[in-house]
Design a protein around this motif. Structure first.
Motif, short mmCIF file in Angstrom:
data_model
loop_
_atom_site.label_atom_id
_atom_site.label_comp_id
_atom_site.label_asym_id
_atom_site.label_seq_id
_atom_site.Cartn_x
_atom_site.Cartn_y
_atom_site.Cartn_z
N ALA A 265 0.83 -1.13 0.07
CA ALA A 265 0.05 -0.32 0.24
C ALA A 265 0.76 1.08 0.28
O ALA A 265 0.42 2.52 -0.58
N SER A 266 2.40 0.60 0.47
CA SER A 266 2.92 2.68 0.19
C SER A 266 3.77 1.79 -0.91
O SER A 266 4.64 3.23 -0.62
N GLY A 267 3.88 1.28 -2.21
CA GLY A 267 4.42 1.48 -3.33
C GLY A 267 5.88 0.82 -3.06
O GLY A 267 6.38 1.16 -3.88
N ILE A 268 5.98 -0.20 -2.45
CA ILE A 268 7.22 -1.20 -2.24
C ILE A 268 7.03 -2.50 -2.49
O ILE A 268 6.28 -2.84 -1.63
N ILE A 278 21.16 -1.87 0.46
CA ILE A 278 21.17 -0.35 -0.69
C ILE A 278 20.24 -0.97 -2.13
O ILE A 278 19.11 -0.91 -2.49
N ILE A 279 20.85 -2.17 -2.52
CA ILE A 279 20.30 -2.41 -3.89
C ILE A 279 18.94 -3.15 -4.05
O ILE A 279 18.18 -3.07 -4.39
N LYS A 280 18.92 -3.93 -2.73
CA LYS A 280 17.51 -4.90 -2.93
C LYS A 280 17.14 -4.07 -2.76
O LYS A 280 15.11 -3.04 -3.10
N MET A 281 16.95 -2.70 -1.88
CA MET A 281 15.46 -1.61 -1.41
C MET A 281 15.99 -1.00 -2.44
O MET A 281 14.19 -0.70 -2.55
N SER A 282 16.83 -0.79 -3.48
CA SER A 282 16.44 -0.16 -4.37
C SER A 282 15.40 -0.12 -5.64
O SER A 282 14.26 0.22 -5.96
N ARG A 283 15.89 -2.02 -5.64
CA ARG A 283 15.31 -2.71 -6.06
C ARG A 283 13.39 -2.71 -5.94
O ARG A 283 13.08 -2.92 -6.88
N ALA A 284 13.11 -2.68 -5.17
CA ALA A 284 11.36 -3.15 -4.66
C ALA A 284 10.60 -1.43 -4.50
O ALA A 284 9.85 -1.77 -4.34
N ARG A 285 11.63 -0.64 -4.62
CA ARG A 285 11.00 1.09 -4.94
C ARG A 285 10.89 1.57 -6.00
O ARG A 285 9.87 2.19 -6.75
N LEU A 286 11.58 1.20 -7.46
CA LEU A 286 12.13 1.06 -8.18
C LEU A 286 10.35 1.31 -9.17
O LEU A 286 10.13 2.22 -10.06
N PRO A 287 9.50 -0.21 -9.09
CA PRO A 287 9.25 -0.44 -10.01
C PRO A 287 7.52 0.70 -9.51
O PRO A 287 7.10 1.27 -10.63
N TRP A 288 7.58 0.62 -8.78
CA TRP A 288 6.11 1.79 -8.33
C TRP A 288 6.70 3.57 -8.78
O TRP A 288 5.81 3.86 -9.12
N LEU A 289 8.14 3.95 -8.70
CA LEU A 289 8.45 4.70 -9.34
C LEU A 289 8.15 5.15 -10.87
O LEU A 289 8.23 6.16 -10.99
N LEU A 290 9.01 4.31 -10.78
CA LEU A 290 8.82 4.17 -12.63
C LEU A 290 7.48 4.37 -12.84
O LEU A 290 7.17 5.62 -14.22
N GLN B 333 6.81 5.58 0.57
CA GLN B 333 8.14 4.28 0.38
C GLN B 333 8.93 4.73 2.08
O GLN B 333 9.13 4.05 2.74
N SER B 334 9.83 5.53 2.25
CA SER B 334 10.62 5.74 2.97
C SER B 334 9.87 5.54 4.21
O SER B 334 10.54 4.88 5.62
N SER B 335 8.91 6.30 4.59
CA SER B 335 8.31 6.54 5.97
C SER B 335 7.92 5.14 6.39
O SER B 335 7.53 4.56 7.43
N ALA B 336 6.82 4.23 5.81
CA ALA B 336 6.46 3.14 6.04
C ALA B 336 7.32 2.26 6.06
O ALA B 336 7.03 1.37 7.26
N ILE B 337 8.78 1.95 5.69
CA ILE B 337 9.81 1.15 6.60
C ILE B 337 9.40 1.55 7.87
O ILE B 337 9.96 1.05 8.67
N VAL B 338 10.05 3.13 8.09
CA VAL B 338 10.40 3.28 9.44
C VAL B 338 9.17 3.24 10.00
O VAL B 338 9.44 2.86 11.64
N ILE B 403 14.42 11.79 2.69
CA ILE B 403 15.05 12.42 4.14
C ILE B 403 13.31 12.72 5.33
O ILE B 403 13.83 12.34 6.51
N PHE B 404 13.29 13.54 4.38
CA PHE B 404 11.78 13.96 5.47
C PHE B 404 10.99 12.70 5.74
O PHE B 404 10.80 12.91 6.84
N GLY B 405 10.92 12.14 4.60
CA GLY B 405 9.79 10.70 4.39
C GLY B 405 10.89 10.01 6.08
O GLY B 405 9.54 8.79 6.62
N THR B 406 11.94 9.54 6.37
CA THR B 406 12.43 8.82 7.55
C THR B 406 12.44 9.87 8.39
O THR B 406 12.14 9.60 9.65
N LEU B 407 12.98 11.36 8.77
CA LEU B 407 13.07 11.70 10.07
C LEU B 407 11.75 11.92 10.22
O LEU B 407 11.30 12.39 11.82
N ILE B 408 10.22 12.75 9.51
CA ILE B 408 9.57 12.50 9.95
C ILE B 408 8.81 11.98 11.24
O ILE B 408 8.72 12.53 12.31
#
Lengths: 449, 449
Positions: A265-268, A278-290, B333-338, B403-408
């Protein structure tokens, strides 16, 4: 609860470990619950954790190992040599041992298995064949079975004999001579039964719940939840009893599912832990961003058609983000309810039409409220014509977004596409494009462009 | 599983009910598991469901009632008169009876309680005092307790005596003479114990888990999950044993939590079922929409500052939705993980700095990928200066959003505000405003406006 790991206590433990004070470990740590010991180890460096771990006896080591966080456990496992690892696995329940084996390379698996005694080894090799997300992958082979013609006290003897091996017995499974499950016997009925009775006199065969090895873990969770079970027997495809699954493993399945859905639901799009690479996290997030990028580009094409109008009345551009964002928000809200009720299997036969009708009314209501508000605000901040454009457009956008948000997951579900995965991107893109088009079309009419 | 409610079978059931064929009910329905009967009743009209319900015996009625979906159960309860309702409640476990009572008006509660026998009534009145989201609100008062100096076989007699009343016994709770919990006795240890032993010879007092009546239901779930319990004893604030909570109720708590979190992540601020009323649904969704509206208005103010620039170069407006949407997506995305790792209590002592550093690197990486892509696309579709503006702005926006997504959520958590509730609106609004400002500032520089 009594145990609470404070920063102060953790610091004290570190000091004692660094002073190699093994008396402290014996006095303070080894009496704790395995889950509490694991909680401490999770927060220590590997060498500190090892110092404590090596002081535990074998049974406790196994229990603690399974309570560690995944990445901490993995580091532990990697620090063992093959022989140590084989020994550690023999301390574990079969389902836990297989989980650890399953995370290793195949050649490493073979090495470890070759060091184990052959009974244990062949059991684990069988279990390794099951997909980890099926009943077979979750089950353990430690359980207590009884035959129909056994006297009751033979069950008690069996319980005593297997006390070491089988943790947490709640139910004895009753099988016929070809090992087919025919019923269950609760410990309570054993206790209150006449000592001379036979199993077949006191067992239950009514409403017996079971699962097959190839059933999905979510289906196992659904069955245990529906029938309020603390353990469920697992049958192979020939209907022979081969294992059992206990509720604690299913609670883990439910939590993992929930985490996955929340991330989705948060796009991951892949289930990742906070400590993944980092690479794994980036790969999990890119589909939604693209997909977001694609939606944005399509949106830019829509707006591009109105370039002259924006040139003439630049203030039309001010409310582009508002219209786009609100369409997305409403669409996601509507779809969340539908996705959730599909996932929970609520009201499976209730008609699609009545749900769409309800969301449409809701869209009209919320559209009216938001439209009225934005009309007043825009009129005050800008001018009345912009107020009319924005409010009418917003009303229409919210109405359509509510309907799209309801229909898209229902349609995806009908075509066997998991609505939890695909709904978000679809709705975002569709609402961006349609919403912007509506906004500029209304604006042109109001401003007579 | 064996039971699968098909549309055909449901239709057949309806036909038989409408022909008042009670033989069919006796032959086909009453032998099913209560959860399966409830699944059928959920799909019938009230009168059809009543026809089946009235054919069940009292115990089965109670079991089926608790397995119904909430709204179906509520309609059932409303159709009973006070006397019938009192009788129905007496068939239920105390925790279930209180759940049903708790949903009624206070005067109706009093009427029903006055019809019950006084022992049952006073128990329920006590339980009604607890908040439904605490251990006290979840517990049932049916459990089996033993005293330290009892002989083992007295426990067995107690088990037999209370067999009717106490479902699903897994553990006997051992108390001292002032009813303080001192340990537990598993049925299995009872079975394998010498018949002449005393409770104090065979009970366990090591690592005993318990909760207090005023503890939050989520905390109860955490304890049962951590220690892999199938039931947990509940103590009042004087440490006296007053009830127990079984795992099936906790599985429900975990599922409800997950549903709530999923809805929260989708912008729905009150937990609502798919079949709630329009007004309730609208109220649950409006807070998020109004915050979105506010964010949109603030965004319009930011863009308003660049009115002349848009008038000069209208194509700048084309990528407004893209920049706003991408900032929001990355932030969520960033905030979901946090938010998730705060909720799960993972790595509580790991430093904030290292997490922000990781998200920043991730933001740089994803920003670089998305920025490069959008540069190429915009250059092709529009012109190179717009490509440079959009890509640089997008890169910066993604970096800051991460950064905002992590800090907030971390900051909200530090100030004791639930990050799951407040993160979404904060991030959406902040990223809209900051993102648009960055975009136009970069655009002005690139175009030399």
């Amino acid at each position: 609860m009594q145990f609470d790991l404070t920063k102060e206590y953790l610091d004290q433990i570190k000091v004692e470990i660094n002073a190699s004070n093994s008396q402290f470990i014996d006095r303070e740590i080894i009496h704790l619950h395995p889950a509490d010991i694991a909680e401490i180890l999770d927060e220590l460096t590997r060498d500190e954790a090892k110092f404590i771990y090596d002081h535990l006896d074998h049974d406790l080591q196994g229990d603690v190992l399974m309570e560690l966080e995944d990445d901490v456990r993995q580091r532990f496992v990697e620090s063992f040599n093959t022989k140590q690892l084989a020994q550690q696995l023999e301390n574990l329940d079969s389902d836990d041992a297989v989980d650890i084996l399953g995370e290793m390379q195949v050649d490493k698996q073979l090495e470890v298995i070759s060091e184990m005694d052959s009974d244990n080894a062949s059991e684990l090799v069988d279990l390794l064949n099951y997909d980890e997300n099926t009943a077979g992958g979750l089950m353990q082979t430690e359980f207590i079975r009884a035959k129909l013609d056994w006297p009751i006290n033979r069950c008690v003897i069996e319980l005593r004999r297997q006390a070491e091996e089988v943790d947490k017995v709640h139910t004895i499974y009753v099988v016929d001579n070809s090992d087919n499950l025919v019923g269950t016997l609760s410990l309570r009925s054993l206790l209150v039964a006449n000592a001379k009775a036979l199993v077949k006199d006191v067992y239950t065969n009514k409403n017996m719940a079971y699962v097959y090895t190839n059933e999905d873990s979510e289906e196992v969770a659904r069955v245990m939840d529906k029938y309020d079970l603390v353990s469920v027997p697992v049958l192979n495809l020939q209907k022979k009893l081969v294992g059992r699954i206990t509720i604690d493993d299913i609670v883990d399945v439910i939590r993992e599912e929930a985490d996955k859905d929340f991330q989705m639901a948060s796009g991951i799009s892949e289930n990742v832990e906070a400590n993944a690479g980092i690479i794994k996290m980036s790969r999990a997030r890119l589909p939604w961003l693209l997909i977001g990028l694609l939606g944005g580009v399509l949106g830019s094409q829509v707006i591009g058609n109105f370039e002259t109008q924006i040139g003439a009345i630049p203030s039309l551009a001010f409310f582009i983000p508002l219209v786009a964002a609100m369409g997305g928000n409403v669409g996601v809200q509507s779809s969340a309810i539908v996705v959730q009720s599909i996932a929970n299997g609520t009201s499976q036969f209730s008609s699609i039409l009545s749900r769409v009708k309800k969301e449409a009314i809701l869209g009209l209501l919320n559209g009216l409220i938001c439209g009225t508000l934005i009309f007043a605000i825009t009129w005050l901040l800008q001018d009345i014509r912009l107020g009319i454009s924005v409010s009418i457009a917003l009303f229409i956008v919210i109405f359509f977004a509510a309907i799209f948000g309801t229909l898209i997951p229902l349609i995806l579900h009908r075509y066997k596409i998991d609505p939890a995965v695909a709904t978000g991107p679809f709705i975002t893109t569709l609402n961006d494009v349609v919403g912007l088009f509506i906004y500029f079309a209304v604006g042109m009419m109001v401003f007579g462009l």
